[in-house]
Design an enzyme around this catalytic site. Structure first.
Site: not given
Length: 657
Positions: A352, A528, A547
């Protein structure tokens, strides 16, 4: 409610193994002290013996067998039903043989007593399974953490304009709710009144707060900024965006491949070998050679005892315990040992962007001055003075550039567009490009074009109401460790990729700066997880590092999910591994540690099972013609030696540097 039940079931199983372990451990010392073999070994037979001591030993061992051994006896029944012998079968066979044979000796059969072996075996196996159960705890916690993102109540507007606080489950399509500054948006909908900026980073990964005006979409769970908004509810409950994310996490978790445990594989083969060798030994001595039944039974028990899985029970759990301790000392928390074992085979790491490769905080990259009337430092100082009273992330980044901003008077926030005030007698406005366009002011500077081309955020500074004095560019700060982490991964032959909800220009700039192999921009949570599947479809073992809530489905879908510890609870709960120090280099370290841990597991499994190649024939009595005959006690000593070797070998595990 299903996730909660699953979570409670895991907690119950962990608590059950913990309770059985401690009670069994408490029963073990008196069993050892009362065991004739231990008394003889310590030379304290006469000192510790008393009338009826053998029956006390029998009573304590019976409690331990039926209470401490219950999970393994039940597991044996399950193995039989599944027709797949494994660890539980071997443990159940070992403790049942030791208990049955020893009990027969207590009540008249001549031979040694193995209650001490029974006790230590049960304690070691309970400890190993307790450790294992703790490692699989928390999978359902991801769904609970997701649900906590939503507020408990909403400010629903009545037709007469009054505001009534209602629970979320009472909201329905068409309701209008008031969202005050700093509050969470209670459900998906459309803004019908008000202007503000909304932090959607936890849901979409977009690091820049998104300006919201009438007609714009609002996502439930995102955080409102400085202005008040009136939102007309469009989707609630299971139809909401966040609920869809929850469902994606659940599906990805449930669809993960269950890698067969190495210890169970070894136990299956050892079970087959142990049972077969025991049966053949008994038949050979009793039916073929013509020895007495007690002699043949003693040889059989020796074979079964020498295959007792003390070392096998510790072979992997002990390495896991050491690697978990080492990893924790280095800021790496292992939550799923099977996924951790898969880390050694990783082919691609998908990062990410926001909060992982970058700090997730804006920083000033450049200051451009359009006039000689003011210096860059002075211009930045004036802007910092105005922004010191704002809570907007961009404002905080600008304010942080000046240690002691000057006092500001007549401060006024411009919702979604900036702020203004008087600093040192001068009117100063720090505003967005949108405000600039509304004011009819144009800027033609190639430096601004280059910054925008990199995806950087540009804010403009007006002095004395309408004089365009300069601009400040900001960007999400790239972590200094990111470049080194990507370089080390390339040296290991591992591809580095990035998934982000940010725009393509920002993503390309970050990818080029760090040296990534590939990147995917403007990707929403459902996309994603699909991108992870796409990479997996190439035959690659994929690790995902993130995160935020937007990363949760991808973390669950990946072969190995790695969460930045400073991120959200849901990311941490969904992941298999947590990086406490939020350092991308730790993703590299976890791969190296996984490889080293796997090598230790193989070494320990070799010690735990390999010695049987030599010990089982000796226990069966193949060298009795040469005067070499192992008693069950000596067989147990061989088994114990293997256990010691396994424990010592695990201690030599180190985190690769």
């Amino acid at each position: 409610m299903q996730p909660a039940r699953t979570h409670n079931t895991h907690e119950h199983m962990v608590a059950d193994y913990r309770r059985r372990f401690w009670i069994s451990l408490a029963l073990t010392p008196p069993i050892l002290i009362l065991s004739p073999a231990i008394q003889e070994f310590l030379g304290l037979g006469q000192t510790l013996q008393f009338s009826g001591d053998i029956f006390v030993l029998f009573a304590l061992s019976s409690i331990l067998f039926f209470y401490g051994g219950a999970p393994f006896l039940r597991g044996f029944q399950n193995d039989v039903r599944a027709r797949r012998p494994g660890m539980m079968t071997l443990v159940a066979l070992a403790i049942t043989t030791a208990y049955t044979y020893s009990t027969a000796v207590v009540f008249g059969l001549e031979g040694p007593i193995f209650y001490w072996e029974l006790a230590t075996l049960i304690v070691v196996m309970l400890l190993g399974h307790w450790m294992e159960m703790r490692s699989v705890m928390g999978a359902s916690g991801a769904l609970e953490a997701l649900a906590k993102l939503m507020p408990s109540e909403a400010h629903r507007l009545s037709p007469d304009g009054t505001v009534v606080d209602v629970p979320l489950n009472r909201l329905k399509e068409g309701d209008r709710v008031l969202v005050r500054p700093g509050e969470k948006i209670p459900a998906d909908g459309n803004v019908i009144q008000g202007e503000s900026s909304v932090n959607e980073a936890m849901l979409t990964g977009e690091s820049t707060p998104v300006a919201k005006n009438p007609g714009d979409r609002a996502i439930g769970g995102s955080i409102n900024g400085e202005g008040s908004l009136t939102v007309e509810i469009e989707r609630t409950g299971e139809d909401s965006y966040l609920s869809q994310v929850i469902e994606l996490v659940k599906e990805a978790q449930e669809s993960k491949s269950r890698t067969q445990d190495l210890a169970n594989q070894a136990a299956m083969y050892l079970t087959i070998v142990g049972i077969s060798a025991g049966i053949l030994t008994f038949i050979a001595w009793a039916a073929i050679v013509g020895q007495t039944i007690p002699f043949a039974l003693e040889r059989t028990v020796t074979v079964l005892v020498i295959t007792c899985p003390h070392a096998l029970g510790l072979a992997i759990p002990r390495v896991v315990a050491v690697s978990t301790s080492l990893s924790a000392q280095n800021g790496l928390l292992i939550r799923d040992r099977v996924a951790f074992a898969r880390s050694r085979n990783i082919d691609a790491v998908i990062f990410d962007k926001t909060g992982t490769l970058t700090t997730g905080r804006f920083g000033v990259t450049d200051t451009f001055v359009f006039s000689d009337a003011v210096s860059g430092a002075e211009l930045l100082g004036l802007a910092a003075s105005v922004e010191q009273n704002s809570e907007h992330p961009i404002a905080r980044a600008i304010a942080a550039t000046t240690p002691q901003p000057g006092p500001v008077e007549e401060f006024r926030a411009i919702p979604g567009k900036g702020a203004k005030g008087r600093v040192g007698g001068r009117d100063v406005a720090v505003i967005s490009a949108g405000y600039l366009a509304e004011a009819g002011l144009a800027v033609d500077d190639e430096r601004i074009d280059r910054a925008l081309g990199k995806g950087q955020t540009v804010v403009f500074i007006l002095l004395d109401e309408d004089r365009l004095a300069g601009a400040v560019t900001l960007a999400d700060i790239i972590r200094p460790e990111s470049k080194q982490a990507v370089r080390q991964l390339k040296e290991m032959g591992i591809r580095s990729m990035m998934l982000t909800g940010d725009n393509a220009r920002t993503a390309k700039w970050v990818a080029d700066e760090i040296g990534l192999d590939d990147y995917f921009a403007e990707v929403l949570p459902d996309q994603k997880s699909a991108k992870v599947r796409e990479v997996q479809s190439e035959g690659l073992v994929v690790a995902m590092t993130g995160d935020g809530v937007n990363d949760a489905p991808a973390l669950a879908q990946a072969d190995v999910g790695i969460a930045i510890g400073a991120g959200t609870d849901v990311a941490v709960e969904t992941a298999d591994i947590v990086l406490v120090k939020s350092n991308p280099l730790d993703a590299v370290a976890i791969i190296g540690l996984s490889k080293a841990t796997y090598r230790k597991m193989i070494e320990n499994l070799a010690w735990a099972t390999g010695y049987n190649i030599f010990a089982i024939p000796l226990a069966a009595g193949v060298l009795v013609g040469y005067g070499i005959l192992l008693t069950p006690a000596v067989g147990a000593a061989f088994m114990s030696l293997s256990t010691v070797i396994v424990a010592i070998n695990a201690r030599f595990l180190r985190v690769p540097t």
